[in-house]
Scaffold this active site. Structure first.
Site, PDB file in Angstrom:
ATOM      1  CG  ASN A 415       9.403  18.514   1.580  1.00  0.00           C
ATOM      2  OD1 ASN A 415       8.491  18.460   2.397  1.00  0.00           O
ATOM      3  ND2 ASN A 415      10.624  18.899   1.885  1.00  0.00           N
ATOM      4  CG  HIS A 467      -9.516   4.175  -7.499  1.00  0.00           C
ATOM      5  ND1 HIS A 467      -9.118   2.984  -6.932  1.00  0.00           N
ATOM      6  CD2 HIS A 467     -10.642   4.543  -6.813  1.00  0.00           C
ATOM      7  CE1 HIS A 467      -9.944   2.647  -5.965  1.00  0.00           C
ATOM      8  NE2 HIS A 467     -10.877   3.580  -5.871  1.00  0.00           N
ATOM      9  CG  ASP A 471      -6.846  -2.462  -4.012  1.00  0.00           C
ATOM     10  OD1 ASP A 471      -5.891  -2.089  -3.293  1.00  0.00           O
ATOM     11  OD2 ASP A 471      -7.019  -3.647  -4.353  1.00  0.00           O
TER      12      ASP A 471
END
Length: 497
Positions: A415, A467, A471
């Site tokens: 946050n 990654h 995806d």
């Protein structure tokens, strides 16, 4: 000469004779034989006997080196943050001795002996090594153990980790702060009834116990009143101001801003504690190919819902922020996209799908960046998440987060908006595979479904994913589902369990 001694001092002779008998039990046969074969050197031997008797007395009160045991997690060194005892203090088993801080969490070390502290081996902020002595404790003879058992102490107790104490056979759960409050008021925890989870003793329990002892009256503890908050009393009407007089605006005190300290000298200090852990974690994290995804969320309906529930939560003693809704929405989304709640091994050959949603919350504290996590969010309500967040935030501000609170996370939300900013690029905390960063909530103009410009509460979110296994389409679909829960909070009711 011996005759003179016998006539003038028969009591001294009997005392030496008794010492000689005691000496036979304490010394070896060779020493006893030397005493018998040398009657002419009686006064010398008597002096030696006295020293032998004195040595036996010292052995009855041995000084035990209390060593730092293995805390776990591969930790080999800690920083001594605070001493709860000083040289000459009396301690009992399970009394707190000191607080140490590793690169994982703060830990309270407790005594395994009854005795007196004779030596402290470290100063505050010094580095203590696992296996080396922390203190020397002068103990009773009955507590002397074999060297093999003396090397390792009782496992250290983590802060707020349902801390256990054995007091006269009664297992008591209390935090170090509560134990310290009890010690300061000379209260035995075994005599206090805990009202916390699993019978844990809370600060309020200690205060209520003191009140009963002193006859004081304390306000009722939270959670006693579950109903809606009472309506606010109408403000008393102010007297009408005269037409020609101007109302003086109230004077708002200006917050004091600390002046910057300029020393004019460079100084070097070692990286330790949580900073050392951050160096290690971030170095490993930046080896992961990050995929970034950003979006904005209209929280207008959630703002209204929270304002309605805020008073009810406060009546139960809990501060309700937006974060419990964000965390619960993330957990509901992870049920549909479990790969975001997984971990990848070092060789990138296996994926482990985590059953529990242990969602972490990145906190900015005086000690640096800490990421405690709420365990099993998939089984908690929004209110239960708020209760746990209140606990973690209190411990984080006090630097008392335990190892259990800081480990085992499967998904993280940061946050950053609580400080400022809208978009950011969060860094994944391995072995996790995804993380989200929330920007501040802004009131901005937006078009509604009728094409009208309205005031909307907009928050930006930034996601990062590993990654190698995630995806862009998966991350986008998860973000859209998470956003739909927050933009229409009523839809969360259909999926809550």
């Amino acid at each position: 000469m011996a005759t003179v001694i016998t006539v003038r001092s028969p009591f001294a002779f009997m005392r030496r004779l008794v010492s000689a008998r005691l000496h036979r039990h304490c010394c070896s046969k060779l020493q006893a034989a030397c005493f018998v074969s040398r009657p002419h050197s009686y006064s010398l031997i008597a002096g030696q006997q006295h020293r032998f008797f004195h040595t036996s007395y010292v052995a009855a009160r041995p000084i035990m080196p209390f060593k730092l045991s293995d805390i776990g997690e591969g930790i080999m060194e800690v920083t001594v943050k605070e001493w709860y005892v000083k040289e000459g203090d009396k301690v009992s088993q399970f009394d707190s001795i000191c607080e140490v801080q590793s690169d994982k969490a703060s830990v309270t070390i407790t005594s395994r002996y009854d005795g007196v502290i004779r030596k402290l081996y470290y100063e505050v902020d010094s580095i203590a090594l696992v296996g080396n002595p922390l203190v020397d404790i002068e103990t009773d003879a009955g507590q002397v153990e074999s060297p093999q058992e003396d090397v390792v102490e009782t496992p250290a107790i983590s802060q707020e980790e349902h801390t256990h104490q054995e007091i006269k056979g009664h297992k008591t759960q209390a935090t170090p702060a509560v134990r310290r409050l009890a010690m300061e008021n000379i209260i035995k925890l075994s005599e206090v009834v805990g009202t916390g989870k699993d019978g844990r003793i809370l600060k309020e329990d200690i205060l209520n116990f003191i009140a009963r002892q002193t006859g004081a009256i304390l306000p009722p503890a939270p959670f006693q009143e579950i109903g809606p908050p009472p309506p606010a009393a109408p403000a008393p009407s102010a007297p009408a101001a005269k037409p020609k007089e101007k109302m003086t605006p109230p004077i708002v005190p200006t917050p004091a801003i600390p002046k910057p300290v300029f020393t004019g000298k460079d100084h070097t200090e070692p990286i330790k504690g949580f900073q050392k852990a951050m160096v290690k974690t971030m170095s490993a994290a930046l080896k992961i190919p990050h995929f970034g995804y950003k979006d904005e969320v209209d929280l207008s309906q959630l703002v209204r819902l929270r304002s309605e529930l805020k008073g009810l939560a406060e009546s139960r003693g809990v501060k309700l922020s937006y974060m419990p809704f964000f965390i619960k929405a993330a957990s509901l989304g992870l049920l549909h996209f479990p790969i975001l709640n997984s971990s990848l091994d070092e060789n990138c050959t296996n994926i482990t799908y985590k059953a529990a949603h242990n969602i972490g919350l990145a906190m900015d504290t005086n000690q640096g960046l800490l990421v405690p996590n709420v365990k099993n969010v998939q089984m908690l309500s929004v209110f239960e998440i708020a209760v746990e967040l209140n606990r973690l935030q209190t411990l984080g501000a006090a630097g008392q987060l335990g190892t259990t609170d800081l480990t085992g996370g499967t998904f993280t939300i940061s946050n950053i908006g609580s400080i400022g900013g809208t978009y950011t690029k969060p860094v994944i905390l391995p072995p996790e595979v995804a993380i989200g960063a929330l920007g501040k909530i802004q009131v901005l103009p937006r078009f509604n479904h009728k094409g009208e410009v309205v005031k909307a509460h907009i928050m930006n979110v930034s996601w990062s994913a590993d990654h190698r296994i995630i995806d862009g389409a998966t991350m986008s679909r998860f973000s859209n589902l998470w956003r739909s829960y927050l933009e229409n909070p009523a839809s969360m009711v259909l999926d809550l369990k």
